[in-house]
Every structure is written in C-alpha cells, then in structure tokens.
Design a protein around this motif. Structure first.
Motif, PDB file in Angstrom:
ATOM      1  N   GLU A 125      35.184  44.256  32.846  1.00  0.00           N
ATOM      2  CA  GLU A 125      36.134  43.535  33.707  1.00  0.00           C
ATOM      3  C   GLU A 125      35.658  42.139  34.092  1.00  0.00           C
ATOM      4  O   GLU A 125      36.175  41.551  35.046  1.00  0.00           O
ATOM      5  CB  GLU A 125      36.366  44.365  34.988  1.00  0.00           C
ATOM      6  CG  GLU A 125      36.909  45.771  34.712  1.00  0.00           C
ATOM      7  CD  GLU A 125      36.893  46.656  35.950  1.00  0.00           C
ATOM      8  OE1 GLU A 125      36.402  46.195  37.009  1.00  0.00           O
ATOM      9  OE2 GLU A 125      37.362  47.800  35.859  1.00  0.00           O
ATOM     10  N   TYR A 126      34.693  41.592  33.358  1.00  0.00           N
ATOM     11  CA  TYR A 126      34.085  40.328  33.766  1.00  0.00           C
ATOM     12  C   TYR A 126      35.107  39.198  33.862  1.00  0.00           C
ATOM     13  O   TYR A 126      35.091  38.410  34.806  1.00  0.00           O
ATOM     14  CB  TYR A 126      32.979  39.944  32.788  1.00  0.00           C
ATOM     15  CG  TYR A 126      32.094  38.822  33.291  1.00  0.00           C
ATOM     16  CD1 TYR A 126      31.004  39.092  34.109  1.00  0.00           C
ATOM     17  CD2 TYR A 126      32.338  37.500  32.943  1.00  0.00           C
ATOM     18  CE1 TYR A 126      30.177  38.082  34.574  1.00  0.00           C
ATOM     19  CE2 TYR A 126      31.521  36.479  33.408  1.00  0.00           C
ATOM     20  CZ  TYR A 126      30.444  36.772  34.225  1.00  0.00           C
ATOM     21  OH  TYR A 126      29.640  35.760  34.690  1.00  0.00           O
ATOM     22  N   GLU A 127      35.984  39.107  32.894  1.00  0.00           N
ATOM     23  CA  GLU A 127      36.943  38.002  32.860  1.00  0.00           C
ATOM     24  C   GLU A 127      38.058  38.163  33.884  1.00  0.00           C
ATOM     25  O   GLU A 127      38.612  37.183  34.379  1.00  0.00           O
ATOM     26  CB  GLU A 127      37.546  37.872  31.455  1.00  0.00           C
ATOM     27  CG  GLU A 127      36.521  37.774  30.335  1.00  0.00           C
ATOM     28  CD  GLU A 127      35.572  36.602  30.495  1.00  0.00           C
ATOM     29  OE1 GLU A 127      35.944  35.612  31.168  1.00  0.00           O
ATOM     30  OE2 GLU A 127      34.450  36.663  29.958  1.00  0.00           O
ATOM     31  N   THR A 128      38.392  39.415  34.200  1.00  0.00           N
ATOM     32  CA  THR A 128      39.553  39.659  35.061  1.00  0.00           C
ATOM     33  C   THR A 128      39.199  40.169  36.454  1.00  0.00           C
ATOM     34  O   THR A 128      40.018  40.062  37.371  1.00  0.00           O
ATOM     35  CB  THR A 128      40.486  40.692  34.407  1.00  0.00           C
ATOM     36  OG1 THR A 128      39.764  41.922  34.206  1.00  0.00           O
ATOM     37  CG2 THR A 128      40.997  40.195  33.064  1.00  0.00           C
ATOM     38  N   GLY A 129      37.994  40.703  36.626  1.00  0.00           N
ATOM     39  CA  GLY A 129      37.705  41.383  37.885  1.00  0.00           C
ATOM     40  C   GLY A 129      36.564  40.822  38.701  1.00  0.00           C
ATOM     41  O   GLY A 129      36.210  41.385  39.749  1.00  0.00           O
ATOM     42  N   LYS A 130      35.972  39.704  38.282  1.00  0.00           N
ATOM     43  CA  LYS A 130      34.790  39.195  38.979  1.00  0.00           C
ATOM     44  C   LYS A 130      35.107  38.793  40.412  1.00  0.00           C
ATOM     45  O   LYS A 130      34.351  39.111  41.341  1.00  0.00           O
ATOM     46  CB  LYS A 130      34.205  38.006  38.220  1.00  0.00           C
ATOM     47  CG  LYS A 130      32.901  37.490  38.822  1.00  0.00           C
ATOM     48  CD  LYS A 130      32.303  36.371  37.983  1.00  0.00           C
ATOM     49  CE  LYS A 130      31.019  35.841  38.604  1.00  0.00           C
ATOM     50  NZ  LYS A 130      30.431  34.738  37.792  1.00  0.00           N
ATOM     51  N   SER A 131      36.218  38.133  40.625  1.00  0.00           N
ATOM     52  CA  SER A 131      36.582  37.688  41.973  1.00  0.00           C
ATOM     53  C   SER A 131      36.747  38.866  42.917  1.00  0.00           C
ATOM     54  O   SER A 131      36.231  38.853  44.044  1.00  0.00           O
ATOM     55  CB  SER A 131      37.874  36.864  41.917  1.00  0.00           C
ATOM     56  OG  SER A 131      38.272  36.486  43.220  1.00  0.00           O
ATOM     57  N   GLN A 132      37.443  39.903  42.477  1.00  0.00           N
ATOM     58  CA  GLN A 132      37.649  41.078  43.321  1.00  0.00           C
ATOM     59  C   GLN A 132      36.342  41.820  43.542  1.00  0.00           C
ATOM     60  O   GLN A 132      36.076  42.337  44.635  1.00  0.00           O
ATOM     61  CB  GLN A 132      38.684  42.013  42.688  1.00  0.00           C
ATOM     62  CG  GLN A 132      39.068  43.207  43.563  1.00  0.00           C
ATOM     63  CD  GLN A 132      39.695  42.787  44.883  1.00  0.00           C
ATOM     64  OE1 GLN A 132      40.583  41.927  44.912  1.00  0.00           O
ATOM     65  NE2 GLN A 132      39.241  43.385  45.979  1.00  0.00           N
ATOM     66  N   TYR A 133      35.506  41.871  42.515  1.00  0.00           N
ATOM     67  CA  TYR A 133      34.208  42.542  42.642  1.00  0.00           C
ATOM     68  C   TYR A 133      33.370  41.890  43.737  1.00  0.00           C
ATOM     69  O   TYR A 133      32.795  42.576  44.593  1.00  0.00           O
ATOM     70  CB  TYR A 133      33.462  42.490  41.311  1.00  0.00           C
ATOM     71  CG  TYR A 133      32.119  43.179  41.348  1.00  0.00           C
ATOM     72  CD1 TYR A 133      32.013  44.546  41.080  1.00  0.00           C
ATOM     73  CD2 TYR A 133      30.949  42.483  41.657  1.00  0.00           C
ATOM     74  CE1 TYR A 133      30.776  45.190  41.111  1.00  0.00           C
ATOM     75  CE2 TYR A 133      29.719  43.117  41.702  1.00  0.00           C
ATOM     76  CZ  TYR A 133      29.640  44.468  41.429  1.00  0.00           C
ATOM     77  OH  TYR A 133      28.426  45.108  41.485  1.00  0.00           O
TER      78      TYR A 133
END
Length: 222
Positions: A125-133
C-alpha cells in the motif's frame, strides 16, 4: 545448486558460532544482527539473491519455504522471532524470571503487530496508503510510549535489555526513515531510539558501510 555469497564486513566471522542465510536486505534479519552485535557475538553470513532463490533448491530445504535460516551448530532454525528467542535464552536477554519472560513475549508480539502493519504498507500500500498509515501511526506508538515511560530503566521489561527491545528498536528505526518526525511527540520512544543507537556495538553496526548499503526492504521502498 544454489550459490552462497559470503557477506558481512561488519564483524569478524572467522570463528563465528552462527550462520545467517538471507537476502541482501536488512529485513527480518536486522533485529537479530543488532542483537548479536550488542551482545558481542559473531556470525557468518550467506547472501542469497532473488534469482538463486527462485530456482527453488534452497527454498525446498526451508521448513516453511522462507528465509532467514539460522544455524547454531547442528541446530537449524527458521522464523525470525524463534531465532531471537533462542539467542535471548542463550545470552541472557529473556528477563530474570518466568514473569519477565512472559511480559517480554507479550511486548515482542506487540512489536510484531506493528512490524506486520509496516510490511503491509511497504509491500502492498506504499503508493496509496502512506498518508493514512502515518495518520494512524501515533495510536500504535502510544502503546509503547506508555510502557517505556512507566519503566524507568528505559527498557520494555525489567531493568535489563531483552530481545523485545532489539526488535522494537529495529521497527522504530525503520519508521524514522519512513518519517523523520514520527517520534517527535513520543519522548520516551525518541529517547529509547537515541540510547539504543548510541550503544557502542550497535552504533558500530549501523555505521558499518556494508550494513548501510543493505536496503531496509526487499522492494527498495522505505
């Protein structure tokens, strides 16, 4: 026949009692190398590249079809946390009694939960989920902050370093690479990372060129 490549200029493996077989990344072996270094232990290292691994010869000899592989004499272990526990029992990093050992196990399981969340981000999920992480990360870090803030020794359990501390340090160190400010709101965690980084033998490993050249993760993301 898979090819072995000897690696690790960060220690003197001439008479090393242990052998680690793994990919040329830090990954699941970072915590055990940090632990071995701090405890003054030597190891030999066999680096396996992706092409060699995909041939399947080595994989077929691994109990769960996974690396790392750890050899201590005629004892061969797989599963990184089992390896950490084995080393902890041998080298006095598993608490002073059964009660502390149980608490150390509990804390390491908590670290493993965070490690798995981190791995999911890095590999899926690096490209799509980093901000939420990163938005959710403080909730996860606060649990460890509370434990360290309560224990005045600066360690997770008792008054002596344990394998769970090495594992936590590894995960937190990776997170500071992911986001350099992620520990700014957690003074106990920030102090923990600084103190662990300053331990002479850990500092030597982290500053070793051969170790620094190893990517943190297999896909190059960090």
């Amino acid at each position: 026949m898979w090819k072995q490549r000897q690696g690790n200029n960060c220690n003197n493996p001439t008479m090393a009692p242990y052998t680690i077989t793994y990919f040329p990344v830090r990954g699941r072996c970072a915590a055990m190398k940090i632990m071995l270094s701090d405890l003054g232990q030597e190891w030999k290292e066999n680096l396996v590249n992706f092409e060699e691994w995909m041939k399947g010869d080595l994989k077929g000899t691994c109990v769960f079809g996974q690396l790392p592989k750890f050899q201590d004499g005629d004892l061969v272990l797989f599963q990184s946390n089992a390896i950490l526990r084995h080393l902890a029992r041998k080298h006095g990093a598993y608490g002073k009694d059964d009660k502390e050992a149980a608490l150390i196990d509990m804390m390491n399981d908590g670290v493993e939960d965070l490690r798995l969340k981190y791995a999911r981000l890095i590999y899926q999920e690096y490209e799509t989920g980093k901000s939420q992480y990163l938005k959710d990360l403080p909730d996860h870090l606060s649990k460890f902050e509370a434990v360290l803030a309560k224990n005045k020794s600066g360690f997770l359990v008792g008054d002596k370093i344990s394998f769970a501390d090495y594992s936590l340090f590894d995960v937190l160190y990776n997170h500071t690479v992911l986001c350099s400010t992620c520990l700014d709101s957690f003074p106990a965690l920030k102090s923990f990372v600084e103190k662990m980084s300053a331990r002479p033998k850990i500092k030597a490993l982290l500053e070793c060129e051969a170790y620094k050249k190893l990517p943190i993760n297999g896909n190059g993301k960090q």
